[in-house]
Design an enzyme around this catalytic site. Structure first.
Site, PDB file in Angstrom:
ATOM      1  CB  CYS A  19      16.664  98.422 -38.065  1.00 49.72           C
ATOM      2  SG  CYS A  19      15.554  98.072 -39.414  1.00 49.72           S
ATOM      3  NE  ARG A  24      18.621  96.341 -32.742  1.00 53.62           N
ATOM      4  CZ  ARG A  24      17.986  96.360 -31.586  1.00 53.62           C
ATOM      5  NH1 ARG A  24      18.515  95.757 -30.550  1.00 53.62           N
ATOM      6  NH2 ARG A  24      16.839  96.964 -31.444  1.00 53.62           N
ATOM      7  CD1 TRP A  29      14.574  91.165 -40.493  1.00 52.38           C
ATOM      8  CD2 TRP A  29      12.744  92.418 -40.284  1.00 52.38           C
ATOM      9  NE1 TRP A  29      13.492  90.334 -40.577  1.00 52.38           N
ATOM     10  CE2 TRP A  29      12.353  91.070 -40.450  1.00 52.38           C
ATOM     11  CE3 TRP A  29      11.747  93.388 -40.143  1.00 52.38           C
ATOM     12  CZ2 TRP A  29      11.018  90.668 -40.474  1.00 52.38           C
ATOM     13  CZ3 TRP A  29      10.419  92.985 -40.162  1.00 52.38           C
ATOM     14  CH2 TRP A  29      10.069  91.639 -40.325  1.00 52.38           C
ATOM     15  CG  ASN A  33      14.993 100.049 -35.034  1.00 55.87           C
ATOM     16  OD1 ASN A  33      14.162  99.378 -35.637  1.00 55.87           O
ATOM     17  ND2 ASN A  33      15.442  99.742 -33.832  1.00 55.87           N
ATOM     18  N   GLY A  34      12.313 101.273 -36.857  1.00 54.06           N
ATOM     19  CA  GLY A  34      10.912 101.373 -36.446  1.00 54.06           C
ATOM     20  C   GLY A  34      10.011 101.490 -37.649  1.00 54.06           C
ATOM     21  CD  GLU A  79      11.937  76.825 -28.395  1.00 55.38           C
ATOM     22  OE1 GLU A  79      10.910  77.422 -28.753  1.00 55.38           O
ATOM     23  OE2 GLU A  79      13.073  77.298 -28.529  1.00 55.38           O
ATOM     24  CE  LYS A 122      15.046  77.907 -31.485  1.00 54.59           C
ATOM     25  NZ  LYS A 122      14.352  78.539 -30.390  1.00 54.59           N
ATOM     26  CD  GLU A 132      14.231  80.449 -34.801  1.00 54.46           C
ATOM     27  OE1 GLU A 132      14.305  80.043 -33.643  1.00 54.46           O
ATOM     28  OE2 GLU A 132      14.020  81.634 -35.071  1.00 54.46           O
ATOM     29  CG  HIS A 158      -8.298  64.432 -33.450  1.00 52.97           C
ATOM     30  ND1 HIS A 158      -9.491  63.753 -33.401  1.00 52.97           N
ATOM     31  CD2 HIS A 158      -7.674  64.151 -32.284  1.00 52.97           C
ATOM     32  CE1 HIS A 158      -9.590  63.121 -32.246  1.00 52.97           C
ATOM     33  NE2 HIS A 158      -8.479  63.339 -31.548  1.00 52.97           N
ATOM     34  CE  LYS A 181      18.501  86.566 -29.674  1.00 54.66           C
ATOM     35  NZ  LYS A 181      18.136  85.145 -29.577  1.00 54.66           N
TER      36      LYS A 181
HETATM   37  O1  M6R Z   1      13.072  88.776 -27.287  1.00 56.03           O
HETATM   38  P1  M6R Z   1      11.855  87.929 -27.165  1.00 56.03           P
HETATM   39  O2  M6R Z   1      12.014  86.771 -26.283  1.00 56.03           O
HETATM   40  O3  M6R Z   1      10.634  88.749 -26.778  1.00 56.03           O
HETATM   41  O4  M6R Z   1      11.584  87.397 -28.631  1.00 56.03           O
HETATM   42  C1  M6R Z   1      10.443  86.658 -28.942  1.00 56.03           C
HETATM   43  C2  M6R Z   1      10.602  85.911 -30.240  1.00 56.03           C
HETATM   44  O5  M6R Z   1      10.788  86.804 -31.289  1.00 56.03           O
HETATM   45  C3  M6R Z   1      11.789  84.940 -30.203  1.00 56.03           C
HETATM   46  O6  M6R Z   1      11.676  84.048 -29.145  1.00 56.03           O
HETATM   47  C4  M6R Z   1      11.879  84.144 -31.515  1.00 56.03           C
HETATM   48  O7  M6R Z   1      10.790  83.295 -31.623  1.00 56.03           O
HETATM   49  C5  M6R Z   1      13.192  83.367 -31.570  1.00 56.03           C
HETATM   50  N1  M6R Z   1      13.931  83.725 -32.750  1.00 56.03           N
HETATM   51  C6  M6R Z   1      13.015  81.903 -31.657  1.00 56.03           C
HETATM   52  O8  M6R Z   1      14.221  81.220 -31.671  1.00 56.03           O
END
Ligand code: M6R
Length: 600
Positions: free
Chosen positions: A2, A27, A73, A99-100, A477, A481, A484, A500, A595
């Site tokens: 948010c 956000r 969000w 926000n929260g 990773e 990527k 997501e 396994h 984000k």
């Molecule tokens: O701001 P941060 O690095 O603490 O965020 C952690 C995760 O939310 C962030 O890395 C998330 O997994 C990304 N969207 C991945 O691309």
């Protein structure tokens, strides 16, 4: 999650709010709204969807010189216009953005708001209804606001306006980020300085449990007790052009391309005039003194932490463990005698990491935050900070922050080794310069990757990434990527682990992407590829120069073995990018995500 923007001044508010919200859309972007106060009344606009829809909805609004806006969000209540912020009190006098998460909202509803008709399913609405109830009792908005805030449990960044008061935005904060921007004849409120940089670069930090009264010509920060606090503003060090896409179609592609530049900036920032590593002496001392490092992070930052653990153990000889922040409290390991906690976070605002930080500080331990946002909560609340110098990362999918985190961790490990008098045959600055060049070669090969995607990932519903040793961490990773942003079900596995269980999922044509950048496991990972190929998988090997074979799908330039994650991740990022594009997905704002994850 948010984003909040507020403005009070003499200019027309609407555009300032809309432009600010557009910058904060990373956000959260499932719904949006704004309330502007003109000479007579509060005009409220709320939409399900993006800021573009809100812009359209507010096209015919008249002049107003104060207002608050929000991009959401969803946590409590589905994304909808009713649940979008701002929320209003029953009489319509008070309007609020938040926000929260208010943890005790049910209790508050039962204890104080019996008989009040609610218009949304959100926890937030409780706050604004409480303000109205308290106003009836105290007949003073500031007092009603203070009384309300003192009842809240949880996280909040709040902006409130009162229809009968054209001079004040009432602001409060706990755990969620919020800043007040200072101007000449105006002031702003924002979740991130980036949103209001066009208005001002002077910002006041607000600390937890503080209330701020924001008017056109003054800002008063108070403790919850009412004591006035004096605080100096800071200058936001963000270049406006860093927050724009420029000629790029997406922020993600821009941020992937920026990686060589970020590597070079890190080299510059962590080097002194005599070409030695430059780190804060306090960080050095803490690293030298600790007997074990506990890395705490989430998502991509957690994956960077896995690579960092190798550096700390192999180069600096310090035992290190890596923990997913959200799990740490339930599965807290037995701590060593003299632990050092290292928080890795692009945003510095991740609530899961912050709750660990609060806990370990209460236990009396020291913390170092490695972040891209030096003034962020995790940075302020830790004992030390190392800056990533990656520039604002706006695409939800993290790319340049991941590689910056790994680079800074390598520098930290080598610096510690040197401080401990260990001799290393590894010059991180020189090796990172080689990495920067290699990254440039890779970002020039977009067409090859696009072709790989077109031929192999076009219509697939799943994909697997396999690797051994540090390649395995990069596979985690790469899979994150891909899933997501393209919504392809993707998983990363240790090459030896497939047989396994997971190999049962391999069918004719299942894409399996294998990383082969480590000499000591080159043979074994290629054997794992044979195993899946024998079961019909569509295998693609991404190897490193020197270890390649003719049939490999892609070869990355040679870099130091310890730093291969920095280059092998680049084709993975591009693979995800083109897969998302190919499927018409919203690359920068994938569904259901935001984000910075500021709720637990
Ligand atoms: O701001 P941060 O690095 O603490 O965020 C952690 C995760 O939310 C962030 O890395 C998330 O997994 C990304 N969207 C991945 O691309």
């Amino acid at each position: 999650m948010c984003g909040i923007v507020g403005y009070i001044g003499y200019k027309d508010t609407k555009d300032i709010l809309l432009n600010g919200l557009a910058k904060l859309e990373y956000r959260g972007y499932d719904s949006a709204g704004m309330a502007v106060l003109d000479e007579e009344t509060i005009n409220l606009f709320k939409v399900k969807g993006r800021i573009a829809a809100l812009r359209k909805r507010t096209e015919d609004t008249g002049l107003a010189t104060m207002g608050i806006g929000h991009t959401r969000w969803a946590t409590h209540g589905a994304p909808s216009a009713d649940n979008a912020h701002p929320h209003q009190s029953a009489s319509g006098r008070f309007t609020l953005v938040h926000n929260g998460v208010i943890e005790n909202y049910q209790e508050l509803k039962e204890d104080y708001l019996d008989g009040v008709a609610f218009g949304s399913e959100t926890d937030t609405e409780v706050i604004v209804q409480l303000v109205e109830t308290n106003y009836e009792r105290y007949q003073d908005t500031a007092e009603a606001f203070r009384q309300t805030i003192s009842l809240l449990r949880g996280s909040y960044a709040i902006g409130l306006i009162d229809r009968e008061d054209h001079e004040t935005i009432y602001v409060a904060k706990n755990k969620s980020p919020l800043l007040v921007g200072l101007g000449d004849g105006f002031n702003v409120v924002t979740s991130d300085a980036m949103a209001t940089l066009k208005e001002t670069d002077q910002y006041l930090e607000i600390f937890d449990q503080e209330i701020v009264l924001v008017s056109r010509h003054f800002v008063e920060v108070q403790k919850l007790s009412g004591t006035v606090v004096n605080r100096q503003p800071f200058t936001a060090q963000i270049d406006v052009s860093d927050t724009e896409k420029g000629t790029y179609p997406h922020f993600m592609l821009k941020e992937i391309d920026e990686q060589p530049f970020v590597m070079r900036r890190i080299i510059q920032e962590y080097q002194d005039e005599r070409d030695r590593l430059k780190l804060d002496q306090d960080v050095r001392n803490a690293m030298k003194a600790c007997d074990r490092i506990y890395i705490i992070a989430a998502g991509t930052s957690y994956h960077a932490g896995l690579v960092g653990k190798q550096f700390l153990e192999k180069m600096a000889g310090i035992p290190a463990e890596v923990h997913v922040a959200s799990e740490f409290s339930y599965n807290m390991p037995l701590l060593s005698e003299n632990p050092l906690f290292v928080f890795i976070s692009q945003s510095g605002e991740t609530a899961d990491s912050r709750s660990v930080l609060v806990k370990i500080k209460e236990m009396g331990h020291q913390a170092l935050t490695i972040t891209n946002v030096p003034g962020s909560t995790l940075s302020r609340e830790a004992d030390f900070t190392l800056h990533l110098h990656a520039g604002p990362e706006i695409a939800v999918a993290s790319t340049k922050a991941y590689t910056a985190q790994i680079a800074v961790l390598a520098i930290l490990a080598v610096d510690t080794a040197r401080a401990k008098g260990m001799k290393l045959d590894f010059d991180p600055l020189q090796e990172l310069a080689i990495v920067a060049n290699a990254m440039e070669v890779l970002t020039d090969q977009k067409e090859t990757i696009e072709e790989l995607v077109r031929d192999n990932l076009g219509t697939t519903r799943n994909a697997f990434f396999i690797g051994r040793s540090s390649d395995y961490f990069v596979c985690l990773e790469g899979a994150l990527k891909l899933k997501e942003i393209s919504y392809i079900q993707a998983e990363g596995f240790a090459g030896g682990e497939l047989k396994h269980g997971t190999i049962a999922l391999i069918e004719e044509g299942t894409p399996v992407i294998a990383l082969a950048t480590q000499e000591n496991v080159n043979y074994s990972i290629r054997s794992n590829v044979q195993e899946v190929a024998a079961r019909g998988a569509n295998d693609m090997i991404l190897s490193m120069k020197g270890l390649e074979q003719d049939t490999d799908a892609f070869v990355v330039p040679h870099v130091h073995e310890l730093l291969t994650p920095l280059v092998s991740v680049v084709p993975m990022q591009l693979l995800a990018y083109y897969a998302a594009l190919h499927r018409d997905c919203d690359v920068d704002k994938p569904r259901n995500l935001a984000k910075s994850v500021t709720v637990e």
